[in-house]
Design a protein around this motif. Sequence first.
Motif, PDB file in Angstrom:
ATOM      1  N   SER A 188      -0.959   0.543  -0.540  1.00  0.00           N
ATOM      2  CA  SER A 188       0.303   0.552   0.204  1.00  0.00           C
ATOM      3  C   SER A 188       1.354   1.128  -0.732  1.00  0.00           C
ATOM      4  O   SER A 188       1.077   1.402  -1.905  1.00  0.00           O
ATOM      5  N   ARG A 189       2.547   1.319  -0.218  1.00  0.00           N
ATOM      6  CA  ARG A 189       3.617   1.848  -1.064  1.00  0.00           C
ATOM      7  C   ARG A 189       4.059   0.765  -2.045  1.00  0.00           C
ATOM      8  O   ARG A 189       4.200  -0.406  -1.682  1.00  0.00           O
ATOM      9  N   ALA A 190       4.270   1.152  -3.294  1.00  0.00           N
ATOM     10  CA  ALA A 190       4.727   0.196  -4.313  1.00  0.00           C
ATOM     11  C   ALA A 190       6.082  -0.379  -3.913  1.00  0.00           C
ATOM     12  O   ALA A 190       6.919   0.312  -3.325  1.00  0.00           O
ATOM     13  N   HIS A 191       6.318  -1.658  -4.212  1.00  0.00           N
ATOM     14  CA  HIS A 191       7.578  -2.310  -3.859  1.00  0.00           C
ATOM     15  C   HIS A 191       8.473  -2.435  -5.090  1.00  0.00           C
ATOM     16  O   HIS A 191       8.073  -2.096  -6.219  1.00  0.00           O
ATOM     17  N   ILE A 192       9.689  -2.914  -4.885  1.00  0.00           N
ATOM     18  CA  ILE A 192      10.660  -2.935  -5.988  1.00  0.00           C
ATOM     19  C   ILE A 192      10.248  -3.894  -7.095  1.00  0.00           C
ATOM     20  O   ILE A 192      10.658  -3.725  -8.248  1.00  0.00           O
ATOM     21  N   GLY A 193       9.427  -4.895  -6.778  1.00  0.00           N
ATOM     22  CA  GLY A 193       8.912  -5.763  -7.836  1.00  0.00           C
ATOM     23  C   GLY A 193       7.999  -5.004  -8.780  1.00  0.00           C
ATOM     24  O   GLY A 193       8.052  -5.191 -10.000  1.00  0.00           O
ATOM     25  N   ASN A 194       7.166  -4.123  -8.231  1.00  0.00           N
ATOM     26  CA  ASN A 194       6.337  -3.257  -9.071  1.00  0.00           C
ATOM     27  C   ASN A 194       7.213  -2.398  -9.965  1.00  0.00           C
ATOM     28  O   ASN A 194       6.954  -2.250 -11.173  1.00  0.00           O
ATOM     29  N   PHE A 195       8.274  -1.832  -9.394  1.00  0.00           N
ATOM     30  CA  PHE A 195       9.098  -0.909 -10.163  1.00  0.00           C
ATOM     31  C   PHE A 195       9.955  -1.613 -11.204  1.00  0.00           C
ATOM     32  O   PHE A 195      10.379  -0.990 -12.172  1.00  0.00           O
ATOM     33  N   ARG A 196      10.179  -2.904 -11.055  1.00  0.00           N
ATOM     34  CA  ARG A 196      10.830  -3.629 -12.133  1.00  0.00           C
ATOM     35  C   ARG A 196       9.969  -3.530 -13.401  1.00  0.00           C
ATOM     36  O   ARG A 196      10.474  -3.269 -14.499  1.00  0.00           O
TER      37      ARG A 196
END
Length: 470
Positions: free
Chosen positions: A37-45
Amino acid sequence: MPIRFFNTYSRSLEEFQPIDAAGRSVKMYTCGPTVYSRAHIGNFRAYIFEDLLQRHLELRGYQVHRVMNLTDVDDKTIRGCREAGVPLAKFTEQFKKAFFEDLDTLRIKRADDFPSATDGRYIAAMIAMIETLIARGLAYQADDKSVYFRINKFPDYGKLAHFDLTHLQSTGRVRNDEYDKEHIGDFALWKAWDEADGPVAWESPWGRGRPGWHIECSAMATQLLGEQLDIHCGGVDNIFPHHEAEIAQSEGVTGKKFVHYWLHCAHLLVDGQKMSKSLGNFYTLPDVIEKGYSGREIRYALMRVHYRAPLNFTWEGMEEARQSLARIDDWLRRLREAVDKREASGATAAVLPGGQFEEALDNDLNISAALGFLFESIRETNRELDRGFLSEETARAWLEWWKRVDGVLLLTSEATTLPAEIAALAEARTQARLAKDWRKSDQLRDELSARGWEARDTKDGQKITRRSDA
Protein backbone atom coordinates in the motif's frame (compact mmCIF):
# COMPACT_ATOMS: atom_id res chain seq x y z
CA MET A 1 32.71 16.86 20.56
CA PRO A 2 32.45 13.21 19.44
CA ILE A 3 29.30 11.94 17.76
CA ARG A 4 27.25 9.77 20.10
CA PHE A 5 24.24 7.57 19.38
CA PHE A 6 21.83 5.66 21.59
CA ASN A 7 22.43 2.02 20.69
CA THR A 8 19.28 -0.07 21.12
CA TYR A 9 21.44 -3.17 21.63
CA SER A 10 23.26 -1.79 24.68
CA ARG A 11 20.50 0.63 25.75
CA SER A 12 23.13 3.32 26.22
CA LEU A 13 24.72 6.32 24.52
CA GLU A 14 27.89 5.26 22.75
CA GLU A 15 30.57 7.22 20.94
CA PHE A 16 30.34 6.57 17.22
CA GLN A 17 33.41 4.78 15.93
CA PRO A 18 32.90 3.44 12.40
CA ILE A 19 34.45 0.17 11.33
CA ASP A 20 36.58 2.01 8.77
CA ALA A 21 37.68 4.88 11.02
CA ALA A 22 40.66 5.82 8.86
CA GLY A 23 38.71 5.97 5.61
CA ARG A 24 35.73 7.83 7.12
CA SER A 25 33.27 5.54 5.33
CA VAL A 26 30.02 4.43 6.96
CA LYS A 27 27.89 1.45 5.94
CA MET A 28 24.25 2.07 6.77
CA TYR A 29 21.16 -0.07 6.21
CA THR A 30 17.66 1.33 6.62
CA CYS A 31 14.48 -0.75 6.49
CA GLY A 32 12.32 0.49 3.64
CA PRO A 33 8.63 0.08 2.87
CA THR A 34 6.66 -3.08 2.35
CA VAL A 35 5.01 -2.12 -0.93
CA TYR A 36 1.51 -3.50 -0.40
CA SER A 37 0.00 0.00 0.00
CA ARG A 38 1.12 3.61 -0.09
CA ALA A 39 3.50 4.50 2.75
CA HIS A 40 1.89 6.63 5.49
CA ILE A 41 3.25 9.61 7.41
CA GLY A 42 4.36 7.36 10.27
CA ASN A 43 6.67 5.55 7.86
CA PHE A 44 8.03 8.86 6.63
CA ARG A 45 8.79 10.02 10.15
CA ALA A 46 11.35 7.18 10.26
CA TYR A 47 12.65 7.89 6.74
CA ILE A 48 13.15 11.58 7.55
CA PHE A 49 15.05 10.66 10.75
CA GLU A 50 17.30 8.40 8.65
CA ASP A 51 17.76 11.19 6.09
CA LEU A 52 18.76 13.60 8.87
CA LEU A 53 21.20 11.01 10.23
CA GLN A 54 22.89 10.50 6.87
CA ARG A 55 23.11 14.19 6.10
CA HIS A 56 24.62 14.99 9.49
CA LEU A 57 27.25 12.28 9.15
CA GLU A 58 28.12 13.71 5.73
CA LEU A 59 28.31 17.22 7.19
CA ARG A 60 30.83 15.83 9.67
CA GLY A 61 32.97 14.48 6.84
CA TYR A 62 31.84 10.87 6.59
CA GLN A 63 31.04 9.11 3.31
CA VAL A 64 27.83 7.16 3.80
CA HIS A 65 26.89 4.14 1.72
CA ARG A 66 23.21 3.66 2.49
CA VAL A 67 21.00 0.79 1.40
CA MET A 68 17.21 0.83 1.76
CA ASN A 69 15.32 -2.33 0.87
CA LEU A 70 11.94 -2.62 -0.82
CA THR A 71 9.97 -5.57 0.55
CA ASP A 72 8.00 -6.68 -2.48
CA VAL A 73 7.26 -10.26 -1.45
CA ASP A 74 5.79 -11.18 1.93
CA ASP A 75 2.45 -12.22 3.39
CA LYS A 76 0.88 -8.78 2.82
CA THR A 77 2.04 -8.20 -0.75
CA ILE A 78 0.90 -11.67 -1.80
CA ARG A 79 -2.48 -11.18 -0.16
CA GLY A 80 -2.81 -7.77 -1.83
CA CYS A 81 -2.02 -8.97 -5.34
CA ARG A 82 -4.37 -11.92 -4.93
CA GLU A 83 -7.24 -9.64 -3.85
CA ALA A 84 -6.48 -7.22 -6.71
CA GLY A 85 -6.30 -10.07 -9.21
CA VAL A 86 -3.02 -8.91 -10.73
CA PRO A 87 0.55 -10.32 -10.80
CA LEU A 88 2.74 -9.54 -7.81
CA ALA A 89 5.18 -7.36 -9.79
CA LYS A 90 2.39 -5.24 -11.26
CA PHE A 91 0.70 -4.89 -7.87
CA THR A 92 3.84 -3.70 -6.06
CA GLU A 93 5.14 -1.45 -8.86
CA GLN A 94 2.44 1.18 -8.26
CA PHE A 95 3.48 1.53 -4.62
CA LYS A 96 7.19 1.63 -5.45
CA LYS A 97 6.51 4.51 -7.84
CA ALA A 98 4.43 6.34 -5.24
CA PHE A 99 7.17 5.83 -2.64
CA PHE A 100 9.81 7.50 -4.80
CA GLU A 101 7.46 10.38 -5.58
CA ASP A 102 6.90 10.91 -1.85
CA LEU A 103 10.65 10.81 -1.16
CA ASP A 104 11.14 13.66 -3.63
CA THR A 105 8.26 15.65 -2.18
CA LEU A 106 9.83 15.43 1.28
CA ARG A 107 13.33 16.19 -0.04
CA ILE A 108 14.65 12.89 1.29
CA LYS A 109 17.99 11.96 -0.20
CA ARG A 110 17.80 8.73 -2.14
CA ALA A 111 19.79 5.76 -0.87
CA ASP A 112 22.66 4.46 -2.96
CA ASP A 113 20.81 1.18 -3.45
CA PHE A 114 17.13 0.18 -3.32
CA PRO A 115 17.24 -3.62 -3.63
CA SER A 116 13.97 -5.47 -4.18
CA ALA A 117 13.53 -8.79 -2.42
CA THR A 118 12.25 -10.47 -5.61
CA ASP A 119 15.47 -9.75 -7.51
CA GLY A 120 17.00 -13.07 -8.54
CA ARG A 121 20.42 -12.11 -7.17
CA TYR A 122 19.03 -11.74 -3.68
CA ILE A 123 16.80 -14.81 -3.85
CA ALA A 124 19.97 -16.81 -4.64
CA ALA A 125 21.76 -15.15 -1.71
CA MET A 126 18.87 -15.99 0.62
CA ILE A 127 18.95 -19.65 -0.43
CA ALA A 128 22.74 -19.77 0.10
CA MET A 129 22.40 -18.29 3.61
CA ILE A 130 19.71 -20.81 4.53
CA GLU A 131 21.88 -23.68 3.28
CA THR A 132 24.71 -22.48 5.54
CA LEU A 133 22.38 -22.20 8.54
CA ILE A 134 21.14 -25.75 7.98
CA ALA A 135 24.72 -27.05 7.65
CA ARG A 136 25.57 -25.44 11.00
CA GLY A 137 22.57 -26.90 12.79
CA LEU A 138 20.87 -23.53 13.17
CA ALA A 139 17.99 -24.29 10.81
CA TYR A 140 15.94 -27.29 9.76
CA GLN A 141 13.23 -28.31 7.34
CA ALA A 142 10.04 -29.18 9.19
CA ASP A 143 7.30 -31.62 8.29
CA ASP A 144 5.36 -28.79 6.59
CA LYS A 145 8.31 -28.58 4.12
CA SER A 146 9.20 -25.02 5.28
CA VAL A 147 12.63 -24.19 6.74
CA TYR A 148 12.86 -22.64 10.22
CA PHE A 149 15.59 -21.02 12.31
CA ARG A 150 16.27 -22.90 15.54
CA ILE A 151 16.29 -20.03 18.07
CA ASN A 152 17.44 -22.12 21.04
CA LYS A 153 20.71 -22.81 19.20
CA PHE A 154 21.57 -19.09 19.00
CA PRO A 155 22.49 -17.93 22.54
CA ASP A 156 22.20 -14.21 21.78
CA TYR A 157 18.63 -14.41 20.50
CA GLY A 158 16.57 -11.81 22.37
CA LYS A 159 19.42 -9.46 23.30
CA LEU A 160 18.34 -6.65 20.97
CA ALA A 161 14.77 -6.71 22.27
CA HIS A 162 16.14 -7.25 25.82
CA PHE A 163 14.16 -10.29 26.83
CA ASP A 164 15.39 -13.54 28.33
CA LEU A 165 14.44 -16.52 26.19
CA THR A 166 14.43 -18.80 29.23
CA HIS A 167 11.57 -16.74 30.74
CA LEU A 168 9.36 -17.03 27.67
CA GLN A 169 7.43 -20.09 26.63
CA SER A 170 7.96 -21.11 23.03
CA THR A 171 4.87 -21.64 20.93
CA GLY A 172 6.80 -23.97 18.61
CA ARG A 173 7.17 -22.66 15.08
CA VAL A 174 5.98 -19.33 13.65
CA ARG A 175 5.21 -19.25 9.95
CA ASN A 176 3.78 -15.69 9.80
CA ASP A 177 6.14 -12.79 9.00
CA GLU A 178 4.91 -10.65 11.90
CA TYR A 179 4.26 -11.72 15.49
CA ASP A 180 5.00 -10.59 19.07
CA LYS A 181 7.03 -12.08 21.89
CA GLU A 182 3.91 -13.80 23.25
CA HIS A 183 4.09 -16.02 20.16
CA ILE A 184 7.83 -16.55 20.10
CA GLY A 185 9.18 -19.61 18.34
CA ASP A 186 11.39 -20.86 15.53
CA PHE A 187 10.78 -18.44 12.66
CA ALA A 188 10.41 -19.19 8.96
CA LEU A 189 13.41 -18.77 6.68
CA TRP A 190 11.82 -20.42 3.63
CA LYS A 191 8.09 -20.97 3.26
CA ALA A 192 6.91 -23.96 1.29
CA TRP A 193 4.46 -23.05 -1.45
CA ASP A 194 0.76 -23.31 -0.73
CA GLU A 195 -2.31 -22.44 -2.77
CA ALA A 196 -2.63 -18.97 -1.21
CA ASP A 197 0.72 -18.02 -2.78
CA GLY A 198 -0.63 -18.56 -6.30
CA PRO A 199 2.14 -18.14 -8.88
CA VAL A 200 4.57 -16.55 -6.39
CA ALA A 201 7.32 -19.14 -5.88
CA TRP A 202 10.98 -19.95 -6.55
CA GLU A 203 12.76 -23.26 -6.82
CA SER A 204 14.99 -24.21 -3.89
CA PRO A 205 16.74 -27.27 -2.43
CA TRP A 206 13.65 -27.70 -0.19
CA GLY A 207 11.10 -27.47 -2.99
CA ARG A 208 9.12 -24.57 -4.45
CA GLY A 209 8.46 -21.74 -2.07
CA ARG A 210 9.40 -18.22 -1.10
CA PRO A 211 11.64 -16.50 1.46
CA GLY A 212 10.49 -15.41 4.88
CA TRP A 213 10.53 -11.65 5.47
CA HIS A 214 13.49 -11.65 7.84
CA ILE A 215 16.00 -13.45 5.63
CA GLU A 216 15.35 -10.95 2.84
CA CYS A 217 17.02 -8.08 4.71
CA SER A 218 19.95 -10.19 5.91
CA ALA A 219 20.71 -11.23 2.34
CA MET A 220 20.32 -7.79 0.78
CA ALA A 221 22.31 -6.04 3.51
CA THR A 222 25.27 -8.41 3.42
CA GLN A 223 25.30 -8.61 -0.38
CA LEU A 224 25.55 -4.83 -0.77
CA LEU A 225 27.37 -3.73 2.39
CA GLY A 226 29.36 -6.76 3.49
CA GLU A 227 29.23 -8.96 6.57
CA GLN A 228 29.40 -6.11 9.10
CA LEU A 229 27.44 -2.84 9.12
CA ASP A 230 28.10 0.35 11.01
CA ILE A 231 24.47 1.43 11.45
CA HIS A 232 21.09 -0.25 11.02
CA CYS A 233 17.93 1.85 11.42
CA GLY A 234 14.20 1.29 11.54
CA GLY A 235 11.11 1.91 13.61
CA VAL A 236 10.74 0.54 17.14
CA ASP A 237 8.23 -1.95 15.77
CA ASN A 238 11.08 -3.53 13.78
CA ILE A 239 13.09 -4.43 16.90
CA PHE A 240 11.18 -7.67 17.42
CA PRO A 241 10.90 -9.92 15.62
CA HIS A 242 12.45 -8.50 12.45
CA HIS A 243 15.78 -7.08 13.59
CA GLU A 244 16.20 -9.77 16.23
CA ALA A 245 15.89 -12.34 13.44
CA GLU A 246 18.29 -10.43 11.19
CA ILE A 247 20.99 -10.66 13.86
CA ALA A 248 20.48 -14.39 14.38
CA GLN A 249 20.50 -15.18 10.66
CA SER A 250 23.43 -12.97 9.70
CA GLU A 251 25.69 -13.82 12.63
CA GLY A 252 24.71 -17.47 12.31
CA VAL A 253 26.15 -17.43 8.78
CA THR A 254 29.21 -15.18 9.23
CA GLY A 255 30.15 -15.68 12.88
CA LYS A 256 30.77 -11.93 13.05
CA LYS A 257 28.98 -9.06 14.78
CA PHE A 258 26.36 -8.01 12.22
CA VAL A 259 25.64 -4.40 13.27
CA HIS A 260 27.63 -2.08 15.53
CA TYR A 261 24.93 0.56 16.16
CA TRP A 262 21.18 -0.05 16.15
CA LEU A 263 19.07 3.13 15.97
CA HIS A 264 15.28 2.99 16.24
CA CYS A 265 12.67 5.69 15.74
CA ALA A 266 9.66 5.98 18.07
CA HIS A 267 6.06 5.78 16.88
CA LEU A 268 4.08 8.60 15.35
CA LEU A 269 0.69 9.22 16.99
CA VAL A 270 -2.19 11.18 15.50
CA ASP A 271 -4.05 13.38 18.00
CA GLY A 272 -2.58 11.23 20.77
CA GLN A 273 -3.82 7.96 19.31
CA LYS A 274 -2.28 5.21 17.24
CA MET A 275 -2.85 5.81 13.54
CA SER A 276 -5.67 3.60 12.28
CA LYS A 277 -7.96 3.59 9.27
CA SER A 278 -10.87 2.65 11.52
CA LEU A 279 -10.33 5.81 13.59
CA GLY A 280 -10.21 7.99 10.50
CA ASN A 281 -6.74 9.31 11.39
CA PHE A 282 -4.67 7.38 8.85
CA TYR A 283 -2.82 9.78 6.55
CA THR A 284 -0.62 9.36 3.53
CA LEU A 285 1.45 12.22 2.14
CA PRO A 286 -1.16 13.13 -0.53
CA ASP A 287 -3.79 13.28 2.23
CA VAL A 288 -1.82 15.98 4.06
CA ILE A 289 -0.95 17.87 0.88
CA GLU A 290 -4.65 17.87 -0.02
CA LYS A 291 -5.17 19.90 3.17
CA GLY A 292 -3.00 22.65 1.67
CA TYR A 293 0.39 21.85 3.20
CA SER A 294 3.65 21.59 1.28
CA GLY A 295 6.24 18.84 1.39
CA ARG A 296 8.61 21.27 3.10
CA GLU A 297 6.09 21.91 5.89
CA ILE A 298 5.44 18.20 6.34
CA ARG A 299 9.19 17.51 6.44
CA TYR A 300 9.64 20.06 9.22
CA ALA A 301 6.64 18.74 11.20
CA LEU A 302 7.95 15.16 11.08
CA MET A 303 11.55 16.16 11.81
CA ARG A 304 11.28 18.60 14.71
CA VAL A 305 10.95 16.12 17.60
CA HIS A 306 13.84 13.90 18.71
CA TYR A 307 13.66 10.56 16.96
CA ARG A 308 13.46 8.50 20.16
CA ALA A 309 10.48 10.47 21.48
CA PRO A 310 6.95 9.71 20.23
CA LEU A 311 5.71 12.41 17.83
CA ASN A 312 2.09 13.51 18.09
CA PHE A 313 0.85 14.63 14.68
CA THR A 314 -1.92 17.26 14.80
CA TRP A 315 -3.23 19.88 12.40
CA GLU A 316 -2.29 22.51 15.00
CA GLY A 317 1.25 21.13 14.78
CA MET A 318 1.16 21.54 11.01
CA GLU A 319 0.21 25.20 11.46
CA GLU A 320 3.10 25.60 13.89
CA ALA A 321 5.42 24.08 11.28
CA ARG A 322 4.16 26.60 8.72
CA GLN A 323 4.75 29.49 11.09
CA SER A 324 8.22 28.26 12.01
CA LEU A 325 9.23 28.06 8.36
CA ALA A 326 7.79 31.52 7.76
CA ARG A 327 10.10 32.82 10.53
CA ILE A 328 13.07 31.20 8.81
CA ASP A 329 12.03 32.62 5.42
CA ASP A 330 11.64 36.14 6.82
CA TRP A 331 15.00 35.91 8.60
CA LEU A 332 16.79 34.85 5.42
CA ARG A 333 15.09 37.64 3.49
CA ARG A 334 16.28 40.22 6.05
CA LEU A 335 19.83 38.85 5.99
CA ARG A 336 19.93 39.04 2.20
CA GLU A 337 18.65 42.59 2.31
CA ALA A 338 21.41 43.47 4.79
CA VAL A 339 23.98 42.02 2.39
CA ASP A 340 22.47 43.82 -0.61
CA LYS A 341 22.60 47.17 1.17
CA ARG A 342 26.36 46.72 1.60
CA GLU A 343 26.36 48.80 4.75
CA ALA A 344 29.31 48.69 7.12
CA SER A 345 27.84 49.11 10.57
CA GLY A 346 29.65 51.26 13.08
CA ALA A 347 28.78 48.81 15.83
CA THR A 348 30.09 45.29 16.18
CA ALA A 349 27.34 42.67 16.12
CA ALA A 350 27.42 40.43 19.19
CA VAL A 351 25.72 37.54 17.46
CA LEU A 352 27.96 35.37 15.27
CA PRO A 353 27.44 31.83 14.00
CA GLY A 354 28.72 29.10 16.30
CA GLY A 355 28.91 25.33 16.37
CA GLN A 356 26.01 24.68 18.74
CA PHE A 357 23.70 23.44 16.00
CA GLU A 358 26.09 20.74 14.82
CA GLU A 359 27.06 19.85 18.39
CA ALA A 360 23.39 19.26 19.26
CA LEU A 361 23.12 16.81 16.38
CA ASP A 362 26.37 15.16 17.49
CA ASN A 363 24.52 14.29 20.70
CA ASP A 364 22.30 11.45 19.46
CA LEU A 365 20.87 13.59 16.66
CA ASN A 366 19.17 15.99 19.09
CA ILE A 367 17.17 17.93 16.51
CA SER A 368 15.04 19.61 19.20
CA ALA A 369 18.11 21.27 20.72
CA ALA A 370 19.49 22.12 17.27
CA LEU A 371 16.28 23.86 16.25
CA GLY A 372 16.19 25.60 19.61
CA PHE A 373 19.59 27.11 18.85
CA LEU A 374 18.42 28.08 15.35
CA PHE A 375 15.39 30.01 16.57
CA GLU A 376 17.29 31.65 19.41
CA SER A 377 19.82 32.82 16.80
CA ILE A 378 16.99 34.13 14.63
CA ARG A 379 15.58 36.08 17.56
CA GLU A 380 18.92 37.64 18.46
CA THR A 381 19.99 38.49 14.91
CA ASN A 382 16.57 40.01 14.18
CA ARG A 383 17.04 42.23 17.23
CA GLU A 384 20.41 43.33 15.88
CA LEU A 385 18.85 43.98 12.46
CA ASP A 386 16.10 46.07 14.08
CA ARG A 387 18.76 48.19 15.78
CA GLY A 388 20.80 48.49 12.59
CA PHE A 389 23.78 46.79 14.24
CA LEU A 390 24.15 43.78 11.97
CA SER A 391 26.85 44.48 9.41
CA GLU A 392 26.97 43.15 5.86
CA GLU A 393 29.88 40.93 6.86
CA THR A 394 27.96 39.39 9.76
CA ALA A 395 24.81 38.92 7.69
CA ARG A 396 26.89 37.17 5.04
CA ALA A 397 28.42 34.92 7.74
CA TRP A 398 24.95 33.87 8.90
CA LEU A 399 23.84 33.14 5.34
CA GLU A 400 26.91 30.96 4.84
CA TRP A 401 26.15 29.21 8.15
CA TRP A 402 22.58 28.60 7.06
CA LYS A 403 23.74 27.18 3.73
CA ARG A 404 25.83 24.65 5.65
CA VAL A 405 23.20 23.55 8.17
CA ASP A 406 20.41 23.52 5.60
CA GLY A 407 22.39 20.85 3.83
CA VAL A 408 21.16 18.76 6.77
CA LEU A 409 17.69 20.25 7.25
CA LEU A 410 16.62 20.82 3.62
CA LEU A 411 14.14 23.51 4.63
CA THR A 412 15.00 26.49 2.41
CA SER A 413 12.06 27.82 0.45
CA GLU A 414 12.76 28.51 -3.19
CA ALA A 415 10.91 31.79 -2.75
CA THR A 416 13.64 33.13 -0.44
CA THR A 417 16.14 32.95 -3.31
CA LEU A 418 13.91 34.81 -5.77
CA PRO A 419 13.80 38.58 -6.38
CA ALA A 420 11.32 40.19 -3.98
CA GLU A 421 8.72 41.08 -6.63
CA ILE A 422 8.86 37.58 -8.17
CA ALA A 423 8.62 35.97 -4.73
CA ALA A 424 5.50 38.08 -4.02
CA LEU A 425 3.85 36.96 -7.26
CA ALA A 426 4.80 33.34 -6.55
CA GLU A 427 3.31 33.54 -3.04
CA ALA A 428 0.12 35.13 -4.41
CA ARG A 429 -0.20 32.30 -6.93
CA THR A 430 0.34 29.71 -4.19
CA GLN A 431 -2.51 31.23 -2.19
CA ALA A 432 -4.73 31.30 -5.29
CA ARG A 433 -4.06 27.62 -5.91
CA LEU A 434 -4.82 26.72 -2.28
CA ALA A 435 -8.11 28.64 -2.61
CA LYS A 436 -8.77 26.79 -5.90
CA ASP A 437 -9.04 30.14 -7.67
CA TRP A 438 -7.71 28.74 -10.94
CA ARG A 439 -8.48 31.87 -12.95
CA LYS A 440 -6.33 34.03 -10.70
CA SER A 441 -3.66 31.33 -10.60
CA ASP A 442 -3.47 31.37 -14.41
CA GLN A 443 -3.32 35.16 -14.48
CA LEU A 444 -0.41 35.20 -12.04
CA ARG A 445 1.38 32.49 -14.00
CA ASP A 446 1.05 34.65 -17.13
CA GLU A 447 2.36 37.67 -15.26
CA LEU A 448 5.38 35.69 -14.06
CA SER A 449 5.97 34.54 -17.63
CA ALA A 450 5.82 38.12 -18.89
CA ARG A 451 8.60 38.96 -16.44
CA GLY A 452 10.74 36.10 -17.69
CA TRP A 453 9.88 33.42 -15.09
CA GLU A 454 8.16 30.06 -15.43
CA ALA A 455 5.77 28.62 -12.82
CA ARG A 456 5.62 24.82 -12.97
CA ASP A 457 3.12 23.03 -10.74
CA THR A 458 4.46 20.20 -8.58
CA LYS A 459 2.87 17.72 -6.17
CA ASP A 460 3.54 19.92 -3.15
CA GLY A 461 3.34 23.42 -4.64
CA GLN A 462 5.09 25.07 -7.55
CA LYS A 463 8.61 25.53 -8.84
CA ILE A 464 9.63 28.97 -10.09
CA THR A 465 12.54 29.13 -12.53
CA ARG A 466 13.87 31.73 -14.93
CA ARG A 467 12.81 31.02 -18.50
CA SER A 468 15.65 29.91 -20.74
CA ASP A 469 14.66 32.48 -23.38
CA ALA A 470 14.44 35.35 -20.88
